[in-house]
Design a protein around this motif. Sequence first.
Motif, PDB file in Angstrom:
ATOM      1  N   PRO A 208       0.849  -1.125  -0.038  1.00 18.00           N
ATOM      2  CA  PRO A 208      -0.061  -0.219  -0.128  1.00 18.00           C
ATOM      3  C   PRO A 208       1.108   1.121  -0.112  1.00 18.00           C
ATOM      4  O   PRO A 208       0.518   2.406  -0.255  1.00 18.00           O
ATOM      5  N   LEU A 209       2.046   1.162   0.478  1.00 19.26           N
ATOM      6  CA  LEU A 209       3.099   2.346   0.427  1.00 19.26           C
ATOM      7  C   LEU A 209       3.797   2.473  -0.631  1.00 19.26           C
ATOM      8  O   LEU A 209       5.059   3.105  -0.654  1.00 19.26           O
ATOM      9  N   VAL A 210       3.526   1.626  -1.689  1.00 26.32           N
ATOM     10  CA  VAL A 210       4.336   1.681  -2.991  1.00 26.32           C
ATOM     11  C   VAL A 210       3.480   2.262  -4.136  1.00 26.32           C
ATOM     12  O   VAL A 210       2.604   1.491  -4.507  1.00 26.32           O
ATOM     13  N   VAL A 211       4.140   3.143  -5.105  1.00 23.57           N
ATOM     14  CA  VAL A 211       3.134   3.566  -6.120  1.00 23.57           C
ATOM     15  C   VAL A 211       4.148   3.665  -7.262  1.00 23.57           C
ATOM     16  O   VAL A 211       5.307   3.984  -7.346  1.00 23.57           O
ATOM     17  N   ASP A 212       3.527   3.599  -8.478  1.00 20.56           N
ATOM     18  CA  ASP A 212       4.176   3.574  -9.629  1.00 20.56           C
ATOM     19  C   ASP A 212       4.174   4.594 -10.464  1.00 20.56           C
ATOM     20  O   ASP A 212       3.251   5.525 -10.184  1.00 20.56           O
ATOM     21  N   ARG A 213       4.961   4.709 -11.431  1.00 23.90           N
ATOM     22  CA  ARG A 213       4.790   5.882 -12.375  1.00 23.90           C
ATOM     23  C   ARG A 213       3.377   6.184 -12.859  1.00 23.90           C
ATOM     24  O   ARG A 213       2.797   7.481 -13.032  1.00 23.90           O
ATOM     25  N   GLU A 214       2.626   5.138 -13.284  1.00 25.00           N
ATOM     26  CA  GLU A 214       1.179   5.267 -13.814  1.00 25.00           C
ATOM     27  C   GLU A 214       0.305   5.795 -12.520  1.00 25.00           C
ATOM     28  O   GLU A 214      -0.547   6.813 -12.679  1.00 25.00           O
ATOM     29  N   ASP A 215       0.527   5.494 -11.319  1.00 21.07           N
ATOM     30  CA  ASP A 215      -0.116   5.858 -10.187  1.00 21.07           C
ATOM     31  C   ASP A 215       0.062   7.363 -10.142  1.00 21.07           C
ATOM     32  O   ASP A 215      -0.988   8.037  -9.846  1.00 21.07           O
ATOM     33  N   LEU A 216       1.197   7.907 -10.001  1.00 21.16           N
ATOM     34  CA  LEU A 216       1.728   9.334  -9.989  1.00 21.16           C
ATOM     35  C   LEU A 216       0.855  10.106 -11.139  1.00 21.16           C
ATOM     36  O   LEU A 216       0.219  11.164 -11.008  1.00 21.16           O
ATOM     37  N   ASP A 217       0.813   9.511 -12.483  1.00 17.53           N
ATOM     38  CA  ASP A 217       0.296  10.304 -13.686  1.00 17.53           C
ATOM     39  C   ASP A 217      -1.196  10.305 -13.395  1.00 17.53           C
ATOM     40  O   ASP A 217      -1.848  11.339 -13.788  1.00 17.53           O
ATOM     41  N   GLU A 218      -1.874   9.226 -12.866  1.00 20.48           N
ATOM     42  CA  GLU A 218      -3.154   9.163 -12.808  1.00 20.48           C
ATOM     43  C   GLU A 218      -3.752   9.949 -11.403  1.00 20.48           C
ATOM     44  O   GLU A 218      -5.058  10.188 -11.394  1.00 20.48           O
ATOM     45  N   GLY A 219      -2.862  10.287 -10.514  1.00 21.46           N
ATOM     46  CA  GLY A 219      -3.502  10.879  -9.245  1.00 21.46           C
ATOM     47  C   GLY A 219      -3.424  10.053  -8.142  1.00 21.46           C
ATOM     48  O   GLY A 219      -4.140   9.380  -7.908  1.00 21.46           O
ATOM     49  N   THR A 220      -2.547  10.499  -7.283  1.00 21.60           N
ATOM     50  CA  THR A 220      -1.988   9.918  -6.125  1.00 21.60           C
ATOM     51  C   THR A 220      -1.769  10.809  -5.048  1.00 21.60           C
ATOM     52  O   THR A 220      -0.893  11.934  -5.376  1.00 21.60           O
ATOM     53  N   TRP A 221      -2.252  10.800  -3.561  1.00 20.59           N
ATOM     54  CA  TRP A 221      -2.133  11.815  -2.784  1.00 20.59           C
ATOM     55  C   TRP A 221      -1.979  11.047  -1.518  1.00 20.59           C
ATOM     56  O   TRP A 221      -2.194  10.055  -1.189  1.00 20.59           O
ATOM     57  N   LEU A 222      -1.185  12.092  -0.450  1.00 19.50           N
ATOM     58  CA  LEU A 222      -0.980  11.507   0.803  1.00 19.50           C
ATOM     59  C   LEU A 222      -2.249  12.042   1.678  1.00 19.50           C
ATOM     60  O   LEU A 222      -3.064  13.259   1.272  1.00 19.50           O
ATOM     61  N   THR A 223      -2.677  11.373   2.438  1.00 24.93           N
ATOM     62  CA  THR A 223      -3.939  11.582   3.166  1.00 24.93           C
ATOM     63  C   THR A 223      -3.334  11.772   4.864  1.00 24.93           C
ATOM     64  O   THR A 223      -2.703  11.036   5.380  1.00 24.93           O
ATOM     65  N   THR A 224      -4.336  12.956   5.250  1.00 25.00           N
ATOM     66  CA  THR A 224      -3.688  13.097   6.958  1.00 25.00           C
ATOM     67  C   THR A 224      -5.074  13.048   7.436  1.00 25.00           C
ATOM     68  O   THR A 224      -5.794  14.042   7.210  1.00 25.00           O
ATOM     69  N   ASN A 225      -5.277  12.332   8.242  1.00 18.20           N
ATOM     70  CA  ASN A 225      -6.515  12.288   9.097  1.00 18.20           C
ATOM     71  C   ASN A 225      -6.017  12.984  10.404  1.00 18.20           C
ATOM     72  O   ASN A 225      -5.425  12.428  11.309  1.00 18.20           O
ATOM     73  N   PHE A 226      -6.539  14.353  10.733  1.00 19.46           N
ATOM     74  CA  PHE A 226      -6.281  15.045  11.726  1.00 19.46           C
ATOM     75  C   PHE A 226      -7.408  14.878  12.519  1.00 19.46           C
ATOM     76  O   PHE A 226      -8.501  15.719  12.416  1.00 19.46           O
ATOM     77  N   PHE A 227      -7.308  14.068  13.808  1.00 22.69           N
ATOM     78  CA  PHE A 227      -8.512  13.590  14.342  1.00 22.69           C
ATOM     79  C   PHE A 227      -9.433  14.797  14.952  1.00 22.69           C
ATOM     80  O   PHE A 227     -10.494  14.825  14.675  1.00 22.69           O
ATOM     81  N   MET A 228      -8.798  15.745  15.518  1.00 23.76           N
ATOM     82  CA  MET A 228      -9.554  16.974  16.152  1.00 23.76           C
ATOM     83  C   MET A 228      -9.222  18.103  15.172  1.00 23.76           C
ATOM     84  O   MET A 228      -9.655  19.399  15.672  1.00 23.76           O
ATOM     85  N   GLY A 229      -8.997  18.146  14.174  1.00 22.77           N
ATOM     86  CA  GLY A 229      -8.595  19.005  13.098  1.00 22.77           C
ATOM     87  C   GLY A 229     -10.036  19.819  12.537  1.00 22.77           C
ATOM     88  O   GLY A 229     -10.926  19.284  12.210  1.00 22.77           O
ATOM     89  N   SER A 230     -10.033  21.129  13.166  1.00 20.74           N
ATOM     90  CA  SER A 230     -11.169  21.821  12.767  1.00 20.74           C
ATOM     91  C   SER A 230     -10.979  22.684  11.612  1.00 20.74           C
ATOM     92  O   SER A 230      -9.727  22.712  10.763  1.00 20.74           O
ATOM     93  N   THR A 231     -11.685  23.300  11.057  1.00 19.67           N
ATOM     94  CA  THR A 231     -11.748  24.184   9.907  1.00 19.67           C
ATOM     95  C   THR A 231     -10.589  25.298   9.933  1.00 19.67           C
ATOM     96  O   THR A 231      -9.998  26.039   8.953  1.00 19.67           O
TER      97      THR A 231
END
Length: 605
Positions: A485-508
Amino acid sequence: MAAAVTGSLTLVAAPASAAPDDGAGDGYRGAIEVVPAAEEGSGDDSVVTGTVFVDAEESGAAEGQEGLADVVVTNGRDVVTTDDEGRYELPAFDNMTVSITQPSGYQVPMDENNIPQFHYNHLPEGSPDLEYGGIEPTGPLPEEVNFPVVESEATADDAQSCVIAGDLQVTDEEEVEYARAGAINDLSERDDYAGCGSLFVGDVANDDLSLYPSIKELVGETNGPARFLPGNHDIDFDSETPEHAFDTFREHLAPEYYSYDVGNVHFVAMNNVDYPCTAAEDSPEGVEEICSDPEGDPSYNGRISDEQMEWLEQDLENVADDKLVVVAGHIGLVNYADEGEAQHQVDQAAEVHELLQGREAVAVSGHSHSIENMEAGDDAEGWNELLGIEDGLPFPHITAGAISGDWYSGEVGDGGFPSAIGRDGGRPGVVTLDVEGNQFQERFSVTGESDDVQTQLGINSPAYREWYEEHSDKEDGGAPELEDPLVVDREDLDEGTWLTTNFFMGSTSGDVEVAIDGEQGGTAERTQQMEGEAQNVGAEYSDPYAVQQQLVHGGSIADRAMHLWTYDLPADLEPGAHTAEVTATDAYGREFTDVLEFEVVEDRV
């Protein structure tokens, strides 16, 4: 999937709290004084009287001790204050609960399990025949009901830390032990909340109310008063009317609704679960269908009884304008997770907002098994359409998550409790309100972790989204693990891959910054802006780490969250190992740093 590595933390110091009593050992222990009538029919059954007194002798008896003036006393309908001698008089009626509002600078007695003793249930004949017993017959109205308190520097302090604990919700003794190993163990090791204590905001049990004695033993391991309010899984479901729907809860834990003061804070603990429900004239669209057959197919709805609303208005009339008011209920006045469903929010949310207009206030709740830190001004489509809330929220609303997390689902870890990751990707834990005067800062404590664990990182790639779509129906678990799950290839990057951050108490007002390989990065984007839009739901709005745990090991699916941020990975990243350093900053300037290592390859083999 490996968990993200937690880095450094800059934290605004939480205020310290003193021990809950001043010279009474490990807490002021005792009970209210109920003076029985000399003989049946000898007294005036139309009124209940008594004294609030300072129990300097710690005898629990009012005789010879000083009464305390200006203490609020209620029968659940009427609200009065004690006179110069600590005396009160209230109208009496069958099936009433007489209680006092603990004043700042004083503490009511606690029983051996840290549960405050500040109320008397009057139900002469006892509850109707209920599976879990309800209230034992109380007999004739007592001659007096007297309420002892002791002086307390801890509850007088303007600096308080107050634990808000959502949905303990144990189903059986095994889950009692999960709770003990998890959040209860954490609370037993903390001493910062001893003055204010903990407030368990409903769904204390999960329908089996015979577990209340075990639950009381659990909170006996915490440090400070342990208070409760009822949830929709604390109902006597065999009660035919709302009048007795929470009798077993009342017998074991607390009144259905009440208030108490610590420092410069006024807590209002509400019962906003209507069972068996019927639609009212002001109920939102959809409630009539849910509550259409209270006798044949009873259900519950998020609603405050008319009697309780009248009590709330009277209660607030006795609260100084400069106090912080914490309105607590099991069901959130509003929430994000169920913003389009009337049943899971409170019919009179706008009315409660109006009662608190101009005050420093915060609403806290549980119920949705999600963590939600909603600021003044935040808005959602359903709040306006269902509840008539315009121009966003007037003050903060916090959904405290759940001690049970996603109902104790998932793998049991080394700590002896399940991962139980929620449908928002959040983890089990509790919220603490750190108060100074009438201002507060909220913080979330993940069960079994230090307070510097506030974020959860993942990679959302085309490979992940394809896996998600193929297995998203496996809520009971059993999906094959996503390979690398923590490996991406060139095609993944070209088609759209992003880092997610779940900030538990993150507000607007929160901010998430990302740096790749130590180079200056950029600002992540919040997936839910809370500007009046509907929920964003689906694979592209999901928490990949959480979802992979849930689809493999069981549990709800984290396909939406109000506290998720995304950062597009650059398409020109070179093959090899890379590091993403994430700095999440909350509304108070506290910074939390998390690090995720991932790999780029030219092509997956």
